[in-house]
Design an enzyme around this catalytic site. Structure first.
Site, PDB file in Angstrom:
ATOM      1  N   LYS A   8      48.966  27.513  39.140  1.00  0.00           N
ATOM      2  CA  LYS A   8      48.762  28.400  37.989  1.00  0.00           C
ATOM      3  C   LYS A   8      49.839  29.492  37.947  1.00  0.00           C
ATOM      4  CE  LYS A   8      44.628  30.623  38.019  1.00  0.00           C
ATOM      5  NZ  LYS A   8      44.680  31.955  37.413  1.00  0.00           N
ATOM      6  N   SER A   9      50.085  30.127  39.087  1.00  0.00           N
ATOM      7  CA  SER A   9      51.071  31.225  39.103  1.00  0.00           C
ATOM      8  C   SER A   9      52.460  30.709  38.734  1.00  0.00           C
ATOM      9  CB  SER A   9      51.129  31.856  40.501  1.00  0.00           C
ATOM     10  OG  SER A   9      49.933  32.529  40.772  1.00  0.00           O
TER      11      SER A   9
ATOM     12  N   ARG B  96      39.510  44.729  33.131  1.00  0.00           N
ATOM     13  CA  ARG B  96      40.350  44.843  34.341  1.00  0.00           C
ATOM     14  C   ARG B  96      41.384  45.954  34.211  1.00  0.00           C
ATOM     15  NH1 ARG B  96      42.054  38.978  36.238  1.00  0.00           N
ATOM     16  NH2 ARG B  96      42.737  40.205  38.029  1.00  0.00           N
TER      17      ARG B  96
ATOM     18  N   GLN C 228      51.369  40.531  40.196  1.00  0.00           N
ATOM     19  CA  GLN C 228      51.388  40.711  38.741  1.00  0.00           C
ATOM     20  C   GLN C 228      52.117  41.994  38.375  1.00  0.00           C
ATOM     21  OE1 GLN C 228      47.265  40.359  37.612  1.00  0.00           O
ATOM     22  NE2 GLN C 228      47.236  38.148  37.963  1.00  0.00           N
TER      23      GLN C 228
ATOM     24  N   ASP D 273      43.359  34.981  46.816  1.00  0.00           N
ATOM     25  CA  ASP D 273      42.506  34.177  45.925  1.00  0.00           C
ATOM     26  C   ASP D 273      41.608  33.216  46.712  1.00  0.00           C
ATOM     27  OD1 ASP D 273      43.565  35.435  43.723  1.00  0.00           O
ATOM     28  OD2 ASP D 273      45.084  33.909  43.363  1.00  0.00           O
TER      29      ASP D 273
HETATM   30  C1  S3P Z   1      48.740  36.340  40.631  1.00  0.00           C
HETATM   31  C2  S3P Z   1      48.666  37.417  41.454  1.00  0.00           C
HETATM   32  C3  S3P Z   1      47.425  37.837  42.112  1.00  0.00           C
HETATM   33  C4  S3P Z   1      46.397  36.708  42.130  1.00  0.00           C
HETATM   34  C5  S3P Z   1      46.265  36.063  40.796  1.00  0.00           C
HETATM   35  C6  S3P Z   1      47.595  35.460  40.361  1.00  0.00           C
HETATM   36  C7  S3P Z   1      50.040  36.013  40.022  1.00  0.00           C
HETATM   37  O1  S3P Z   1      46.877  38.937  41.401  1.00  0.00           O
HETATM   38  O2  S3P Z   1      45.148  37.210  42.549  1.00  0.00           O
HETATM   39  O3  S3P Z   1      45.298  35.033  40.852  1.00  0.00           O
HETATM   40  O4  S3P Z   1      50.219  34.893  39.517  1.00  0.00           O
HETATM   41  O5  S3P Z   1      50.910  36.895  40.032  1.00  0.00           O
HETATM   42  P1  S3P Z   1      47.345  40.460  41.667  1.00  0.00           P
HETATM   43  O6  S3P Z   1      48.734  40.626  41.225  1.00  0.00           O
HETATM   44  O7  S3P Z   1      46.370  41.269  40.864  1.00  0.00           O
HETATM   45  O8  S3P Z   1      47.190  40.665  43.144  1.00  0.00           O
END
Ligand code: S3P
Length: 430
Positions: free
Chosen positions: A22-23, A122, A169, A316
């Protein structure tokens, strides 16, 4: 509302595949849109979150062709996005919203980012703060989305930003805004978190004497159109099946083409330290992201303490790690994980509730959990998923071990990251 019922499993046997990461998929799509030329993404996930990124890009005037699981994105260049006619809807996806905010902060047009009820609850100050330091005009709604961004004709102001929390993120938001700034933007990362953005943009990184990473970006670092053949599989999805195989006696499950970026696979190290039988073979790479085949066999686990710099690399996976801990011998302590309280739901509270209902002795701290393991204590129950994909799937894994039947409410939440999860789980159960 759909429920799923999981019974104590027969051994889980066989091979499975997982959706693309996903990321990586979010970033590959966003960067494709900002490049000049056509990018092809093989195996783009049908999961709701990455699809939200595609629909947001369409709202911004990007042309996307879909042929089965292959997605072609015609890049418009750094300065080719169009003003959206309506608020840009990120659905349930925090990554879409926070990364897009960094891109939209640098555009000449006004925009609004919104999302579903969970996403609108959020925290967004964490991105508004650095973007305002870069001179972006951003208005939040009580610290959350909708996020209103005013267009600007001038470039943003380059900053050096030390991340106050380990958030990929936030890091990626600032790096993407840095593509629209005059001068060099630097993100200082005291505790490393997932590094897909800097890998894809091939950004220069310095590591200082205290082992802290300084990531630099300028407007010259714009993305280049490419082909992902394939995108790596999602380790975070594989984690549920690997833990299920570890916990159910006589199981053996193999998953091919799983992303093995070390900023994502902390769970492998922790499970191995707990006694898990995991092997990685066929290591390869796709566009600079490591990938391989993982096999998990049943093994008895022991409790462990997980804390500090290990946490971001398995953030996660903590819901499913908690299920593993509930079945391990001895006590597991998870600390420094307060970020879990601001995910799709408060995941510390949610997993504590699921496990408590199933008879596990678990206590909740502000930044973690203490779980007293005893596989024989797990009893089937009706549990809430909190409309959170990872809580739903973690509860499903617990149901494979619990005596009797476990019913998971709103189990369809799994579609956010792993739409076929329930089918795959039932199939492996034979
Ligand atoms: C993600 C970063 C993480 C993770 C999320 C996906 C990303 O969140 O928990 O599922 O793709 O950059 P945070 O940046 O809030 O830690």
């Amino acid at each position: 509302m759909s429920t799923q019922t999981v019974s104590r499993a027969r051994p889980l046997k066989g091979t499975a595949s997982v959706p693309a990461d996903k990321s990586v998929s979010h970033r590959a799509a966003l960067l494709a849109a900002l490049s000049d030329g056509r990018t092809t993404l093989h195996g783009f996930p049908r999961a709701a979150d990455p699809q939200s990124t595609l629909s947001c890009l369409r709202q911004l005037g990007v042309s996307i062709d879909v042929e089965g699981d292959t997605v072609h994105i015609d890049g418009v260049g750094l300065h080719g996005l169009q003003a959206p006619s309506e608020p840009v809807d990120c659905g349930n996806s925090g990554t879409t919203m926070r990364l897009l905010a960094g891109i939209l902060a640098g555009q000449p047009f006004d925009s609004t980012l919104t999302g579903d009820e969970s996403l609108r609850a959020r925290p967004m100050e964490r991105i508004a703060t650095p973007l305002r330091q870069m001179d972006a005009a951003i208005r939040l709604t009580n610290g959350t989305a909708p996020i209103h961004i005013s267009g600007r004709a001038e470039p943003l102001h380059a900053i050096t930003y030390r991340l106050p929390m380990a958030s990929a993120q936030v890091k990626s938001c600032v790096l993407l805004a840095g593509l629209y700034a005059e001068g060099t933007t630097t993100v200082v990362e005291p505790v490393q978190c997932r590094d897909h953005t800097e890998r894809m943009l091939d950004l220069p990184i310095e590591v200082d004497d205290s082992d802290v990473r300084h990531i630099h970006v300028t407007s010259e670092d714009g993305p280049v159109a490419t082909t992902w053949a394939p995108l790596p599989g999602d380790f975070s999805s594989a984690a549920f099946l690997l833990v299920a195989a570890t916990l159910v006696p006589e199981s053996e499950v193999t998953i091919a083409d799983v992303g093995l970026n070390p900023t994502r696979t902390g769970l492998l190290d922790v499970l191995q330290a707990m006694g898990a039988d995991l092997t990685v073979t066929d290591r390869t790479e796709t566009n600079g992201e490591p990938m391989g085949t993982i096999t998990a066999r049943y093994a008895a686990l022991e409790g462990i303490t997980v804390e500090g710099a290990a946490i971001p690399n398995l953030i996660d996976e903590i819901p499913v790690l908690s299920v593993a801990a509930a079945c391990a011998e001895g006590t597991t302590v998870i600390r420094d994980a307060a970020e879990l309280r601001v995910k799709e739901t408060d995941r510390l509270e949610a997993i504590a509730e699921v496990l408590t209902r199933m008879g596990v002795s678990v206590s909740e701290q502000e930044d973690g959990l203490t779980i007293v393991g005893d596989a024989n204590a797990l009893a089937g129950a009706t549990v809430r998923s909190f409309h959170d994909h990872r809580i739903a799937m973690a509860a499903g894994v617990a149901g494979c071990v619990a005596e009797g039947e476990t019913t998971i409410q709103n189990a369809e939440s799994a579609r956010v990251s792993f739409p076929a999860f329930w089918d795959v789980l039932h199939r492996l159960q034979g």
